[in-house]
Design a protein around this motif. Structure first.
Motif, PDB file in Angstrom:
ATOM      1  N   GLY A 227       8.474  -7.202   4.884  1.00  0.00           N
ATOM      2  CA  GLY A 227       7.857  -5.769   4.308  1.00  0.00           C
ATOM      3  C   GLY A 227       7.453  -5.792   2.764  1.00  0.00           C
ATOM      4  N   ARG A 228       7.221  -6.789   2.102  1.00  0.00           N
ATOM      5  CA  ARG A 228       6.825  -6.727   0.770  1.00  0.00           C
ATOM      6  C   ARG A 228       5.321  -7.179   0.598  1.00  0.00           C
ATOM      7  NH1 ARG A 228      11.431  -7.684  -2.775  1.00  0.00           N
ATOM      8  NH2 ARG A 228       9.906  -8.949  -4.134  1.00  0.00           N
ATOM      9  N   LYS A 229       4.747  -7.508   1.656  1.00  0.00           N
ATOM     10  CA  LYS A 229       3.509  -7.514   1.718  1.00  0.00           C
ATOM     11  C   LYS A 229       2.626  -6.941   2.894  1.00  0.00           C
ATOM     12  CE  LYS A 229       2.094 -11.793   0.199  1.00  0.00           C
ATOM     13  NZ  LYS A 229       1.809 -13.128   0.353  1.00  0.00           N
ATOM     14  N   LEU A 230       1.548  -6.562   2.475  1.00  0.00           N
ATOM     15  CA  LEU A 230       0.930  -5.517   3.606  1.00  0.00           C
ATOM     16  C   LEU A 230      -0.667  -5.950   3.531  1.00  0.00           C
ATOM     17  CD1 LEU A 230       1.205  -3.226   5.777  1.00  0.00           C
ATOM     18  CD2 LEU A 230       0.442  -1.562   4.100  1.00  0.00           C
ATOM     19  N   LEU A 231      -1.326  -6.112   4.873  1.00  0.00           N
ATOM     20  CA  LEU A 231      -2.698  -6.170   5.052  1.00  0.00           C
ATOM     21  C   LEU A 231      -3.282  -5.165   5.749  1.00  0.00           C
ATOM     22  CD1 LEU A 231      -5.438  -8.216   5.163  1.00  0.00           C
ATOM     23  CD2 LEU A 231      -4.556  -8.733   7.438  1.00  0.00           C
ATOM     24  N   THR A 232      -4.267  -4.449   5.120  1.00  0.00           N
ATOM     25  CA  THR A 232      -4.917  -3.124   5.735  1.00  0.00           C
ATOM     26  C   THR A 232      -6.404  -3.404   5.887  1.00  0.00           C
ATOM     27  OG1 THR A 232      -5.154  -2.018   3.748  1.00  0.00           O
ATOM     28  CG2 THR A 232      -3.307  -1.717   4.804  1.00  0.00           C
ATOM     29  N   VAL A 233      -7.086  -3.281   6.927  1.00  0.00           N
ATOM     30  CA  VAL A 233      -8.611  -3.645   7.106  1.00  0.00           C
ATOM     31  C   VAL A 233      -9.101  -2.419   8.022  1.00  0.00           C
ATOM     32  CG1 VAL A 233      -9.802  -5.065   8.418  1.00  0.00           C
ATOM     33  CG2 VAL A 233      -7.704  -5.852   7.846  1.00  0.00           C
ATOM     34  N   SER A 234     -10.240  -2.275   7.305  1.00  0.00           N
ATOM     35  CA  SER A 234     -11.316  -1.044   7.776  1.00  0.00           C
ATOM     36  C   SER A 234     -12.456  -1.770   7.724  1.00  0.00           C
ATOM     37  CB  SER A 234     -11.309   0.213   6.649  1.00  0.00           C
ATOM     38  OG  SER A 234     -11.897  -0.279   5.675  1.00  0.00           O
ATOM     39  N   GLN A 235     -13.600  -0.887   8.242  1.00  0.00           N
ATOM     40  CA  GLN A 235     -14.774  -1.453   8.449  1.00  0.00           C
ATOM     41  C   GLN A 235     -15.265  -1.948   7.082  1.00  0.00           C
ATOM     42  OE1 GLN A 235     -17.959   1.238   9.872  1.00  0.00           O
ATOM     43  NE2 GLN A 235     -18.765  -0.140  10.872  1.00  0.00           N
ATOM     44  N   ASP A 236     -15.169  -1.260   6.020  1.00  0.00           N
ATOM     45  CA  ASP A 236     -15.749  -1.541   4.667  1.00  0.00           C
ATOM     46  C   ASP A 236     -14.900  -2.674   3.867  1.00  0.00           C
ATOM     47  OD1 ASP A 236     -13.881   0.702   4.673  1.00  0.00           O
ATOM     48  OD2 ASP A 236     -14.008   0.159   2.578  1.00  0.00           O
TER      49      ASP A 236
END
Length: 433
Positions: A227-236
């Motif tokens: 839980g110490r690293k997070l990837l988030t992805v959107s269109q941009d």
């Protein structure tokens, strides 16, 4: 005198061998569903007699069908999650609601697959779902309302439900993710925001942080096990967050789709390995060892439509993607299993096909051995794969170890003349592949 071809093999003899191999392969196809040992054996012998596109694809299809299981009571799958050991599946279904399935081997069956059995319905709603590594915490969101609920499954007969978030239809929920222990929840929304929640069996859920760095909907939230690293992805864009202090997420790196995917409509799919060292964003592979300096180390072949789902094993060595090629006519999109031990040269290890409908959601167990796939109109399926190293055919052979058929067995399963390979004293299928 027989005409010789360039390799010194008589044309007539070669034609006979090819015909013999394909006839044996056809016998193997006929044994599917009735005798899986015979189907495998015939398929392997056909490949050893003459390896070509027909014999190898026939054997691969046999192995895939043998290892495929169905999750009864599923229809229109919205999302799917697996426990790390691959024994528990959380399925969100537009018609059947959201519930849990056990995936187990049937000790009385000769198939190398898992039997799915639904043992509880958690909610009549549906949307994005997440499951803790040990299968104890289940999270179900409702896309339209933005509501999120959690269940403590320590008492499986009577799961304890807690309302985490009431969205009141203000923001559409696109994705959820959990840390391995199920204590930290991450949620992505259509307005570009990301929320971090602290969960606990004996305490009220707490909103730790709400950040908004994306200018379009956050379609992917994928957390490392700790839980110490997070990837988030959107269109941009794609963002890697540092969560040393979950109350104050730090933006470590940002990748812009316009720069790294020129000409594409934008990003939509992605995943990070549980160890936090590798990520796949649509079809590009990234090294996250230094989150402040992301490095593209490879890409998967056969570029697909942006936004197709992807899953990855805990250590990043195996991945799965839905092969949703633009303009495809069959609409039964296969799932491709990739070997990523050398991410600069991904290996296509297996192609998994569902019988009907379109694959569009998938999940993978921690070791990459169990794959769960949800379809738009054909329910959910699972596969129990061997330890994949080089190819499905060889790796499945090593795992199950087909042996020389006992006296009279060949005659009971095929009318084709036994090929020479069966008459050799030191007969070992796997060592010859």
């Amino acid at each position: 005198m027989a005409l010789l071809i360039g390799t010194g093999v008589p044309v007539g003899l070669r034609a006979h061998t090819v015909s013999q191999a394909r006839a044996i392969a056809l016998d193997g196809i006929k044994q599917r569903g009735s005798d899986w040992y015979a189907a495998d054996l015939l398929g392997y012998v056909a490949v050893l007699t003459h390896s070509d596109g027909y014999t190898t694809s026939a054997l691969a299809e046999t192995l895939i069908e043998e290892r495929r299981g169905f999750l009864p009571g599923t229809a229109t799958v919205i999302d799917v999650a697996l426990s790390s050991d691959g024994k528990l599946a959380l399925i969100s279904d537009a018609q059947e609601g959201s519930g849990l399935w056990r995936l187990e081997r049937d000790p009385e069956a000769d198939r190398e697959n898992l039997t799915g059995s639904r043992f509880t319905t958690l909610d009549r709603g549906f949307g994005p779902v997440a499951l803790s590594s040990d299968g104890r915490i289940a999270v179900i969101g409702e896309a339209a309302s933005g509501d999120i609920k959690m269940w403590d499954l320590v008492g499986a007969a009577d799961p304890k439900r807690t309302v985490v978030r009431t969205g009141n239809f203000k923001e559409r929920l696109l994705d959820v993710s959990l840390s391995a222990d199920g204590m930290t929840l991450f949620a992505g929304f259509e307005n570009g925001s990301v929320e971090v929640w602290r969960l606990g069996a004996e305490e009220k859920p707490r909103l730790l942080a709400r950040v908004r760095e994306h200018t379009s909907g956050v379609r992917v939230v994928s957390a490392s096990a700790d839980g110490r690293k997070l990837l988030t992805v959107s269109q941009d864009s794609a963002i890697v967050w540092s969560l040393t202090d979950p109350s104050h997420p730090g933006l470590s790196s940002r990748l812009m789709s316009a720069e790294h995917a020129p000409g594409a409509s934008g990003w939509g799919g992605g995943v990070m390995s549980a160890d936090g060292r590798k990520a796949i964003i649509d079809r590009t592979i990234w090294d996250l060892t230094d989150p402040a300096r992301l490095t593209q180390v490879g890409s998967l072949s056969s570029p697909a439509e942006g936004g197709t789902p992807v899953a990855i094993a805990d250590d990043g060595s195996i991945a799965a993607t839905v092969d949703d090629e633009p303009g495809g006519v069959s609409r039964i999109d296969p799932v491709i299993i990739w070997g990523l031990k050398d991410p600069s040269h991904p290996i296509r290890l297996a192609t998994l096909k569902v019988p009907v409908s379109q694959s569009w959601q998938l999940a993978m167990s921690g070791d990459g051995a169990v794959i769960a796939v949800g379809t738009r109109a054909g329910g959910a399926y699972s596969w129990l794969l061997p330890k994949l190293r080089s190819s499905l055919i060889r790796d499945a052979c090593v795992a199950s170890g087909p042996r020389r058929p006992p006296p009279g067995f060949w005659e009971s399963i095929s009318e084709i003349e036994p090929p020479d390979v069966l008459n050799e004293e030191l007969f070992n299928i796997c060592s010859r592949l």
